[in-house]
Design a protein around this motif. Structure first.
Motif, mmCIF file in Angstrom:
data_model
loop_
_atom_site.group_PDB
_atom_site.id
_atom_site.type_symbol
_atom_site.label_atom_id
_atom_site.label_comp_id
_atom_site.label_asym_id
_atom_site.label_seq_id
_atom_site.Cartn_x
_atom_site.Cartn_y
_atom_site.Cartn_z
ATOM 1 N N VAL A 64 -54.082 38.752 -58.526
ATOM 2 C CA VAL A 64 -55.460 38.302 -58.319
ATOM 3 C C VAL A 64 -56.372 39.481 -58.009
ATOM 4 O O VAL A 64 -57.476 39.606 -58.550
ATOM 5 C CB VAL A 64 -55.511 37.246 -57.191
ATOM 6 N N VAL A 65 -55.882 40.378 -57.134
ATOM 7 C CA VAL A 65 -56.684 41.549 -56.785
ATOM 8 C C VAL A 65 -56.935 42.419 -58.011
ATOM 9 O O VAL A 65 -58.054 42.887 -58.258
ATOM 10 C CB VAL A 65 -55.978 42.367 -55.677
ATOM 11 N N ILE A 66 -55.853 42.624 -58.795
ATOM 12 C CA ILE A 66 -56.009 43.432 -60.010
ATOM 13 C C ILE A 66 -57.006 42.782 -60.961
ATOM 14 O O ILE A 66 -57.851 43.458 -61.571
ATOM 15 C CB ILE A 66 -54.644 43.620 -60.697
ATOM 16 N N LEU A 100 -59.464 40.782 -60.172
ATOM 17 C CA LEU A 100 -60.823 40.925 -59.632
ATOM 18 C C LEU A 100 -61.367 42.335 -59.845
ATOM 19 O O LEU A 100 -62.538 42.514 -60.193
ATOM 20 C CB LEU A 100 -60.813 40.580 -58.140
ATOM 21 N N VAL A 101 -60.496 43.332 -59.631
ATOM 22 C CA VAL A 101 -60.937 44.713 -59.846
ATOM 23 C C VAL A 101 -61.304 44.934 -61.308
ATOM 24 O O VAL A 101 -62.322 45.572 -61.623
ATOM 25 C CB VAL A 101 -59.826 45.701 -59.406
ATOM 26 N N ALA A 102 -60.457 44.410 -62.210
ATOM 27 C CA ALA A 102 -60.733 44.573 -63.635
ATOM 28 C C ALA A 102 -62.056 43.910 -64.010
ATOM 29 O O ALA A 102 -62.867 44.477 -64.748
ATOM 30 C CB ALA A 102 -59.587 43.988 -64.464
ATOM 31 N N VAL A 103 -62.264 42.705 -63.486
ATOM 32 C CA VAL A 103 -63.519 42.010 -63.767
ATOM 33 C C VAL A 103 -64.710 42.785 -63.210
ATOM 34 O O VAL A 103 -65.755 42.921 -63.862
ATOM 35 C CB VAL A 103 -63.474 40.587 -63.178
ATOM 36 N N ALA A 104 -64.529 43.325 -61.997
ATOM 37 C CA ALA A 104 -65.616 44.090 -61.393
ATOM 38 C C ALA A 104 -65.938 45.340 -62.201
ATOM 39 O O ALA A 104 -67.105 45.679 -62.429
ATOM 40 C CB ALA A 104 -65.242 44.476 -59.961
ATOM 41 N N VAL A 105 -64.861 46.040 -62.646
ATOM 42 C CA VAL A 105 -65.085 47.259 -63.440
ATOM 43 C C VAL A 105 -65.770 46.922 -64.750
ATOM 44 O O VAL A 105 -66.719 47.598 -65.165
ATOM 45 C CB VAL A 105 -63.738 47.980 -63.687
ATOM 46 N N LEU A 106 -65.264 45.877 -65.419
ATOM 47 C CA LEU A 106 -65.886 45.486 -66.683
ATOM 48 C C LEU A 106 -67.340 45.058 -66.476
ATOM 49 O O LEU A 106 -68.223 45.401 -67.275
ATOM 50 C CB LEU A 106 -65.084 44.352 -67.324
ATOM 51 N N ALA A 134 -46.959 37.111 -52.766
ATOM 52 C CA ALA A 134 -47.431 38.495 -52.746
ATOM 53 C C ALA A 134 -47.770 38.976 -54.146
ATOM 54 O O ALA A 134 -48.801 39.630 -54.371
ATOM 55 C CB ALA A 134 -46.370 39.402 -52.112
ATOM 56 N N VAL A 135 -46.894 38.650 -55.114
ATOM 57 C CA VAL A 135 -47.153 39.061 -56.506
ATOM 58 C C VAL A 135 -48.430 38.422 -57.025
ATOM 59 O O VAL A 135 -49.258 39.071 -57.675
ATOM 60 C CB VAL A 135 -45.945 38.695 -57.398
ATOM 61 N N LEU A 136 -48.594 37.144 -56.737
ATOM 62 C CA LEU A 136 -49.810 36.458 -57.180
ATOM 63 C C LEU A 136 -51.051 37.078 -56.544
ATOM 64 O O LEU A 136 -52.088 37.238 -57.204
ATOM 65 C CB LEU A 136 -49.727 34.965 -56.832
#
Length: 269
Positions: free
Chosen positions: A116-118, A120-126, A110-112
């Motif tokens: 991973v989601v965080i 991906l979101v960071a990459v998407a925002v950047l 679950a932590v992983l």
């Protein structure tokens, strides 16, 4: 008289006197033995206290043995209880450890997944910000070029071909400003220009030594830009004796449309 008394004390008196003395001594001994039973001939008087003492000792030993047994039983019960508690605690710890070991892989997964989601979101925002910044830079370049091209057309006209000039200007406009321009040129500019034979020639100012036109982007987003331009307008008409030069500052707002960058507002400063 004195001699007879002495002889009576030493046992040489008369038989009667000796009998009396012996009876007195026997009575005294019996009285003494009565006062000290342990030295008398009464065997039961000497044995009774010893028997009672032995009975009390036996009773005491029995009570003491019972008390010791109870203490041992209590200690054994406490020991068994402590052992049971320790076993229960150990069992609980083992069960907890088992549960923890069973749930740990799920928790780690679950932590992983969250990480991973965080990520991906960071990459998407950047990526979005990078793309938006790139689009803004493109907008600055395109909007500046469109403004330099549209400004001379919008601000120029010749009374001899007004319809053609106004139509060319409207091709650079959009939205409410296009309708406003058409209404103003038809009701105000066209009659005045025709009456006084007005001719206006507008250009973007340039340094006398040459170089880029005097225009710059004030702000820009991928869909909107504001450009400041320095304009030179030369006017000829029957109202003036010769050409008149007007130096104007114009703020032009442009928006991105399906047909490219179009002017949505022009303000004289």
């Amino acid at each position: 008289m004195a001699n007879s008394t002495v002889r009576g004390r030493s046992g040489t008196g008369t038989p009667r006197q000796r009998s009396v003395a012996a009876a007195a001594r026997a009575a005294a001994k019996r009285a003494e033995r009565a006062n000290r039973p342990e030295e008398s001939g009464d065997e039961s008087a000497r044995q009774e206290p010893a028997e009672e003492t032995r009975t009390r000792k036996k009773a005491w030993f029995r009570e003491d043995s019972k008390a010791k047994e109870k203490v041992k039983e209590g200690a054994g019960a406490k020991t068994r209880t402590a052992e049971a508690d320790a076993e229960a605690a150990e069992g609980g710890d083992t069960a907890a450890a088992g549960k923890s070991s069973r749930h740990r892989p799920g928790l780690v997964s679950a932590v992983l997944a969250v990480l991973v989601v965080i990520g991906l979101v960071a990459v998407a925002v950047l990526g979005w910000k990078f793309r938006d910044a790139g689009r803004a830079d493109t907008a600055r370049t395109e909007a500046l070029a469109a403004a330099q091209k549209a400004a001379p057309v919008i601000l120029s006209y010749d009374y001899r071909h007004l319809d053609k000039d106004f139509a060319a200007a409207r091709s650079h406009l959009t939205g409410d400003f296009r309708e406003q321009y058409q209404k103003t040129t038809k009701t105000v500019v066209a009659p005045t220009s025709t009456k006084y034979q007005g001719v206006v020639k507008a250009t973007v100012a340039k340094p006398s030594s040459g170089g880029a036109p005097a225009a710059s982007v004030v702000s820009a987003t991928p869909d909107k830009a504001v450009v400041l331009l320095f304009m030179n307008q030369i006017t000829n008409s029957t109202q003036v004796s010769g050409p008149r030069l007007d130096l104007n500052r114009v703020r032009m707002t442009l928006v991105q449309t399906s047909e490219g960058w179009k002017v949505s507002a022009v303000d004289a400063l």
